[in-house]
Structures are given as C-alpha cells and as structure tokens.
Write a protein that holds these residues in place. Structure first.
Motif, PDB file in Angstrom:
ATOM      1  N   LEU A  55       0.108   5.865   7.884  1.00  0.00           N
ATOM      2  CA  LEU A  55       0.076   7.110   8.645  1.00  0.00           C
ATOM      3  C   LEU A  55       0.277   6.843  10.137  1.00  0.00           C
ATOM      4  O   LEU A  55       1.035   7.533  10.797  1.00  0.00           O
ATOM      5  N   LYS A  56      -0.382   5.814  10.666  1.00  0.00           N
ATOM      6  CA  LYS A  56      -0.283   5.498  12.089  1.00  0.00           C
ATOM      7  C   LYS A  56       1.129   5.051  12.452  1.00  0.00           C
ATOM      8  O   LYS A  56       1.633   5.375  13.525  1.00  0.00           O
ATOM      9  N   GLY A  60       3.314   6.080  15.663  1.00  0.00           N
ATOM     10  CA  GLY A  60       3.415   5.053  16.699  1.00  0.00           C
ATOM     11  C   GLY A  60       2.051   4.609  17.189  1.00  0.00           C
ATOM     12  O   GLY A  60       1.055   5.281  16.974  1.00  0.00           O
ATOM     13  N   GLY A  61       2.014   3.470  17.828  1.00  0.00           N
ATOM     14  CA  GLY A  61       0.766   2.942  18.367  1.00  0.00           C
ATOM     15  C   GLY A  61       0.299   1.714  17.621  1.00  0.00           C
ATOM     16  O   GLY A  61       0.877   1.317  16.616  1.00  0.00           O
ATOM     17  N   LEU A  66      -5.250  -3.408  11.088  1.00  0.00           N
ATOM     18  CA  LEU A  66      -4.453  -4.579  10.720  1.00  0.00           C
ATOM     19  C   LEU A  66      -4.577  -5.673  11.777  1.00  0.00           C
ATOM     20  O   LEU A  66      -4.577  -6.864  11.446  1.00  0.00           O
ATOM     21  N   THR A  67      -4.692  -5.286  13.033  1.00  0.00           N
ATOM     22  CA  THR A  67      -4.879  -6.272  14.097  1.00  0.00           C
ATOM     23  C   THR A  67      -6.174  -7.047  13.874  1.00  0.00           C
ATOM     24  O   THR A  67      -6.196  -8.278  13.937  1.00  0.00           O
TER      25      THR A  67
END
Length: 123
Positions: A55-56, A60-61, A66-67
């Motif tokens: 979704l993100k 964008g962004g 996950l980071t």
C-alpha cells in the motif's frame, strides 16, 4: 532520526572484534590471515508488513517496517560474522561486505562476509 537502533547498525566502540570495510587498519599490522568468514540469515516476510509495504509503495515514501526488518537482519548477520571470527581465533575482519538477495520468493538472504585476521598495533 528518532532511534538509531531501529534504523541503523554497526559496532559499539568497545567491541572485542574489529570489523572494517577497508583492506587494512591504520596503525596495525596483520599478523595472521585466518581466511573467509561469513554470517548468514534468511528472513521471511511478515504478511502484515508486506501488505503495508504494498500500500505504501503505491503512495511513495519510506517503507519503515521493511527498513527495520532489514536493519535487524543485517545486525544479526554481523553478529554471526563476529562469532565466526572469534571462534577461529581472530580479532578483526577486513574488507567486510554485505550481500542481499531474494531467497526463492520466500524471503531475503543477508550475508555479511570478510576476511578474518589477527592484527596487532604496529611497533
């Protein structure tokens, strides 16, 4: 950045095994080369994180979930690299690198590798 542990990594200043990305350590000599060492981890994707990331990515962004997962995985691979070095009698790792690959669409493989050595201060 709000929390360095969540979004970064690396060694603490008082680590007993020195890990560097360079081929030598200024002010030190290599007394013995032990050989290649690596630390490996494979992480599966969490379904909630994967849906949120999907979704993100449309909007964008940064994909913070996950980071964080990648930071945790790299830190675990580094810890295993250090354990291997210590077990083989080394006190440093030269030319450390990370390799990150997809593991058969099941997750991500993270490998930290380098050359285990014994170093001492140059006389």
């Amino acid at each position: 950045m709000s929390n360095l542990d969540e979004y970064g990594g690396g060694q603490s200043p008082n680590a007993d095994i020195l890990v560097v990305t360079t081929n030598d350590v200024p002010g030190h000599r290599v007394d013995r080369v032990i050989g290649e060492v690596f630390g490996l981890t494979v992480r599966s994707r969490h379904i909630g994180t994967q849906i949120g990331a999907s979704l993100k990515s449309m909007m964008g962004g940064e994909l913070k979930g996950l980071t964080k997962t990648l930071v945790e995985s790299r830190n675990q691979a580094m810890e295993r690299l250090v354990e291997q070095t210590r077990a083989r009698g080394g006190n440093a790792v030269l030319a450390m690198r990370f390799d990150v690959t997809e593991a058969a669409d099941l997750g991500t493989e993270i490998c930290a590798y380098g050359t285990a050595v014994v170093v001492s201060p140059a006389g």
